[in-house]
Design a protein around this motif. Structure first.
Motif, PDB file in Angstrom:
ATOM      1  N   THR A 193      18.384  -6.316   6.118  1.00 18.34           N
ATOM      2  CA  THR A 193      18.618  -7.536   5.333  1.00 18.34           C
ATOM      3  C   THR A 193      18.863  -7.225   3.859  1.00 18.34           C
ATOM      4  O   THR A 193      18.850  -8.126   3.018  1.00 18.34           O
ATOM      5  N   GLY A 194      19.057  -5.946   3.540  1.00 17.96           N
ATOM      6  CA  GLY A 194      19.439  -5.567   2.188  1.00 17.96           C
ATOM      7  C   GLY A 194      18.326  -5.058   1.303  1.00 17.96           C
ATOM      8  O   GLY A 194      18.554  -4.765   0.118  1.00 17.96           O
ATOM      9  N   ARG A 195      17.129  -4.936   1.843  1.00 21.95           N
ATOM     10  CA  ARG A 195      16.020  -4.416   1.031  1.00 21.95           C
ATOM     11  C   ARG A 195      16.171  -2.900   0.871  1.00 21.95           C
ATOM     12  O   ARG A 195      16.474  -2.192   1.824  1.00 21.95           O
ATOM     13  N   ARG A 196      15.935  -2.425  -0.331  1.00 25.04           N
ATOM     14  CA  ARG A 196      16.097  -0.997  -0.588  1.00 25.04           C
ATOM     15  C   ARG A 196      14.851  -0.340  -1.195  1.00 25.04           C
ATOM     16  O   ARG A 196      14.681   0.859  -1.103  1.00 25.04           O
ATOM     17  N   ARG A 197      13.997  -1.139  -1.813  1.00 29.01           N
ATOM     18  CA  ARG A 197      12.779  -0.592  -2.406  1.00 29.01           C
ATOM     19  C   ARG A 197      11.570  -1.281  -1.768  1.00 29.01           C
ATOM     20  O   ARG A 197      11.083  -2.312  -2.248  1.00 29.01           O
ATOM     21  N   ILE A 198      11.148  -0.692  -0.676  1.00 27.23           N
ATOM     22  CA  ILE A 198      10.071  -1.274   0.136  1.00 27.23           C
ATOM     23  C   ILE A 198       8.744  -0.615  -0.243  1.00 27.23           C
ATOM     24  O   ILE A 198       8.567   0.588  -0.050  1.00 27.23           O
ATOM     25  N   LEU A 199       7.834  -1.415  -0.761  1.00 28.89           N
ATOM     26  CA  LEU A 199       6.524  -0.909  -1.177  1.00 28.89           C
ATOM     27  C   LEU A 199       5.591  -0.826   0.027  1.00 28.89           C
ATOM     28  O   LEU A 199       5.394  -1.813   0.743  1.00 28.89           O
ATOM     29  N   LYS A 249       1.115   4.419  10.696  1.00 27.21           N
ATOM     30  CA  LYS A 249       1.908   3.380  10.028  1.00 27.21           C
ATOM     31  C   LYS A 249       2.811   3.983   8.952  1.00 27.21           C
ATOM     32  O   LYS A 249       3.979   3.613   8.828  1.00 27.21           O
ATOM     33  N   LEU A 250       2.258   4.904   8.184  1.00 32.27           N
ATOM     34  CA  LEU A 250       3.048   5.565   7.142  1.00 32.27           C
ATOM     35  C   LEU A 250       4.189   6.368   7.746  1.00 32.27           C
ATOM     36  O   LEU A 250       5.324   6.346   7.240  1.00 32.27           O
ATOM     37  N   ALA A 251       3.909   7.058   8.847  1.00 36.43           N
ATOM     38  CA  ALA A 251       4.949   7.863   9.503  1.00 36.43           C
ATOM     39  C   ALA A 251       6.099   6.990   9.991  1.00 36.43           C
ATOM     40  O   ALA A 251       7.271   7.358   9.871  1.00 36.43           O
ATOM     41  N   GLY A 252       5.779   5.812  10.535  1.00 35.34           N
ATOM     42  CA  GLY A 252       6.831   4.897  10.998  1.00 35.34           C
ATOM     43  C   GLY A 252       7.671   4.375   9.850  1.00 35.34           C
ATOM     44  O   GLY A 252       8.905   4.277   9.954  1.00 35.34           O
ATOM     45  N   TYR A 253       7.023   4.047   8.757  1.00 35.11           N
ATOM     46  CA  TYR A 253       7.708   3.579   7.543  1.00 35.11           C
ATOM     47  C   TYR A 253       8.660   4.649   7.017  1.00 35.11           C
ATOM     48  O   TYR A 253       9.843   4.373   6.734  1.00 35.11           O
ATOM     49  N   GLU A 254       8.172   5.874   6.881  1.00 31.29           N
ATOM     50  CA  GLU A 254       8.993   6.955   6.339  1.00 31.29           C
ATOM     51  C   GLU A 254      10.149   7.295   7.271  1.00 31.29           C
ATOM     52  O   GLU A 254      11.274   7.558   6.810  1.00 31.29           O
ATOM     53  N   ASP A 268       6.390   6.832  -5.533  1.00 33.55           N
ATOM     54  CA  ASP A 268       5.896   5.694  -6.320  1.00 33.55           C
ATOM     55  C   ASP A 268       5.902   4.397  -5.525  1.00 33.55           C
ATOM     56  O   ASP A 268       5.341   3.389  -5.968  1.00 33.55           O
ATOM     57  N   LEU A 269       6.537   4.410  -4.339  1.00 32.86           N
ATOM     58  CA  LEU A 269       6.531   3.221  -3.479  1.00 32.86           C
ATOM     59  C   LEU A 269       5.497   3.318  -2.361  1.00 32.86           C
ATOM     60  O   LEU A 269       5.500   2.513  -1.430  1.00 32.86           O
ATOM     61  N   LYS A 270       4.603   4.295  -2.462  1.00 24.86           N
ATOM     62  CA  LYS A 270       3.463   4.398  -1.542  1.00 24.86           C
ATOM     63  C   LYS A 270       2.204   4.242  -2.375  1.00 24.86           C
ATOM     64  O   LYS A 270       1.814   5.131  -3.120  1.00 24.86           O
ATOM     65  N   LEU A 271       1.580   3.080  -2.258  1.00 24.75           N
ATOM     66  CA  LEU A 271       0.458   2.742  -3.135  1.00 24.75           C
ATOM     67  C   LEU A 271      -0.816   2.580  -2.313  1.00 24.75           C
ATOM     68  O   LEU A 271      -0.892   1.743  -1.403  1.00 24.75           O
ATOM     69  N   ILE A 289      -3.512  -4.974  -9.786  1.00 25.11           N
ATOM     70  CA  ILE A 289      -2.876  -3.657  -9.919  1.00 25.11           C
ATOM     71  C   ILE A 289      -1.359  -3.794  -9.946  1.00 25.11           C
ATOM     72  O   ILE A 289      -0.671  -3.150 -10.750  1.00 25.11           O
ATOM     73  N   LEU A 290      -0.825  -4.656  -9.086  1.00 28.90           N
ATOM     74  CA  LEU A 290       0.626  -4.853  -9.065  1.00 28.90           C
ATOM     75  C   LEU A 290       1.109  -5.489 -10.369  1.00 28.90           C
ATOM     76  O   LEU A 290       2.192  -5.161 -10.875  1.00 28.90           O
ATOM     77  N   LEU A 291       0.320  -6.382 -10.933  1.00 26.98           N
ATOM     78  CA  LEU A 291       0.695  -6.995 -12.205  1.00 26.98           C
ATOM     79  C   LEU A 291       0.653  -5.980 -13.347  1.00 26.98           C
ATOM     80  O   LEU A 291       1.483  -6.035 -14.274  1.00 26.98           O
ATOM     81  N   GLU A 292      -0.293  -5.042 -13.264  1.00 26.73           N
ATOM     82  CA  GLU A 292      -0.419  -4.024 -14.313  1.00 26.73           C
ATOM     83  C   GLU A 292       0.691  -2.982 -14.247  1.00 26.73           C
ATOM     84  O   GLU A 292       1.091  -2.418 -15.265  1.00 26.73           O
ATOM     85  N   ARG A 293       1.208  -2.714 -13.025  1.00 25.65           N
ATOM     86  CA  ARG A 293       2.231  -1.684 -12.849  1.00 25.65           C
ATOM     87  C   ARG A 293       3.615  -2.234 -13.175  1.00 25.65           C
ATOM     88  O   ARG A 293       4.430  -2.490 -12.288  1.00 25.65           O
ATOM     89  N   ARG A 294       3.888  -2.430 -14.448  1.00 23.24           N
ATOM     90  CA  ARG A 294       5.174  -2.993 -14.871  1.00 23.24           C
ATOM     91  C   ARG A 294       6.347  -2.065 -14.570  1.00 23.24           C
ATOM     92  O   ARG A 294       7.493  -2.494 -14.508  1.00 23.24           O
ATOM     93  N   ASP A 295       6.039  -0.775 -14.398  1.00 21.67           N
ATOM     94  CA  ASP A 295       7.089   0.203 -14.107  1.00 21.67           C
ATOM     95  C   ASP A 295       7.476   0.219 -12.633  1.00 21.67           C
ATOM     96  O   ASP A 295       8.473   0.844 -12.248  1.00 21.67           O
ATOM     97  N   LEU A 296       6.695  -0.457 -11.800  1.00 25.66           N
ATOM     98  CA  LEU A 296       6.898  -0.398 -10.348  1.00 25.66           C
ATOM     99  C   LEU A 296       7.884  -1.477  -9.914  1.00 25.66           C
ATOM    100  O   LEU A 296       7.616  -2.674 -10.025  1.00 25.66           O
TER     101      LEU A 296
END
Length: 335
Positions: free
Chosen positions: A180-186, A199-204, A217-220, A232-239
């Motif tokens: 559906t066009g998502r490219r940066r999946i956290l 779960k992580l292995a399936g994602y990767e 940086d997309l594995k938190l 934490i998500l609000l604090e991570r302005r770089d994410l």
């Protein structure tokens, strides 16, 4: 009045009284009636110790979980206890937390209670899924009683495992997000247990299969507290991310809180998927799409295998029970 008094009054052994309490076929109907009459006349109610004497069975199952306040654990324990009662078994519950020494301590404690079998709810007891020192206490326990592991896999004699196919579930959801066009999946996670690793292995794997990079940086990893995740998500302005795949509904609800605070539209601006299909998924606003790992079905498989083991049908017990998960679509996804 105790079992010894009943045995003396009925003129039988305490083992015979115990067999009568358990309706054993090894006692004649005439003797059963005699013993039951004495019990009724004296208002005797047998306890679990009386049931176990002479039968090498206390009719007690040990249940171990890390934290019964966790929604997944609570659902599993409640269902297991209900099913055990249907079969005439009582349960002893211990909450071990995640510290290795405490887990080992509670397994030893339960074995000392002469349990008939041990159920371990949670992938933390499977370690990393490998034959390492952190699972030795589970393997040692399996030498004494049948062991049943829910939500994790451990290849060991006398250990039967029932778990969802977490790898395939996250692979599928990640692939759907990409389509559906998502490219940066956290990827939001709160542990490194067997289940979390799958779960992580399936994602990767899904990222790689679709030609996308696996970005650190997309594995938190964050504590599973809703407001903690939000903050934490609000604090991570770089994410920067356009979707979230969380390994627990609590983590996903934290992402919803973040989106609401940022005035993001869900799912247009941020697509979010949780895991476990818990009550949190329908309490959140908007309601959360979540992967259902079918905990009650896992419990039913466990109980069915346990009864086979306790009835001496060891050959009928299946050790590796992996079942497919399913995505329950609600308002936080657009695929």
């Amino acid at each position: 009045m105790n079992i010894y008094d009943i045995a003396e009054l009925a003129g039988v052994s305490i083992a015979t009284v115990s067999r009568v309490v358990n309706d054993s076929p090894r006692v004649s109907e005439r003797t059963k009636q005699k013993v039951r009459t004495v019990m009724d006349e004296n208002g005797y109610t047998p306890n679990v110790f009386a049931r176990g004497l002479g039968l090498d069975s206390m009719k007690i199952i040990g249940i171990l979980c890390p934290d019964v306040s966790d929604a997944y654990m609570a659902t599993a324990v409640a269902h297991l206890e209900s099913r055990m009662h249907e079969h005439g078994y009582d349960c002893i519950l211990c909450c071990s937390g995640f510290e290795q020494s405490v887990k080992e301590k509670y397994v030893s404690l339960l074995l000392e209670k002469r349990i008939d079998a041990l159920i371990m709810v949670g992938s933390t007891y499977a370690g990393t899924g490998e034959a390492d020192k952190n699972t030795k206490y589970v393997r040692d326990a399996a030498k004494q009683v049948p062991v049943f592991l829910i939500n994790g896999y451990l290849d060991c004699e006398n250990v039967s495992c029932a778990y969802g196919d977490d790898y395939q579930a996250t692979y599928h959801v990640t692939s759907q997000m990409i389509e559906t066009g998502r490219r940066r999946i956290l990827f939001l996670c709160d542990s490194r247990s067997y289940s979390a690793t799958q779960k992580l292995a399936g994602y990767e794997a899904a990222l790689k299969a679709n030609g996308l990079p696996v970005l650190g940086d997309l594995k938190l990893y964050v504590k599973n507290r809703i407001h903690t995740v939000r903050d934490i998500l609000l604090e991570r302005r770089d994410l920067r991310f356009d979707s979230v795949l969380a390994t627990d509904d609590g983590l996903a609800v934290g992402a919803i809180k973040y989106a609401n605070a940022k005035l993001l539209k869900i799912p247009e601006d941020l697509c979010i998927t949780g895991f476990n299909n818990s009550a949190l998924s329908i309490c959140s606003d908007p309601e959360l799409s979540s992967i259902d790992n079918r905990v009650e079905e896992l419990c039913n498989i466990t109980v069915d295998n346990m009864m086979k083991a306790l009835l001496g049908e060891k050959a009928e017990v299946t050790r590796n029970n992996r079942i497919p998960c399913r995505l329950i679509k609600r308002c936080t996804t657009d695929f």
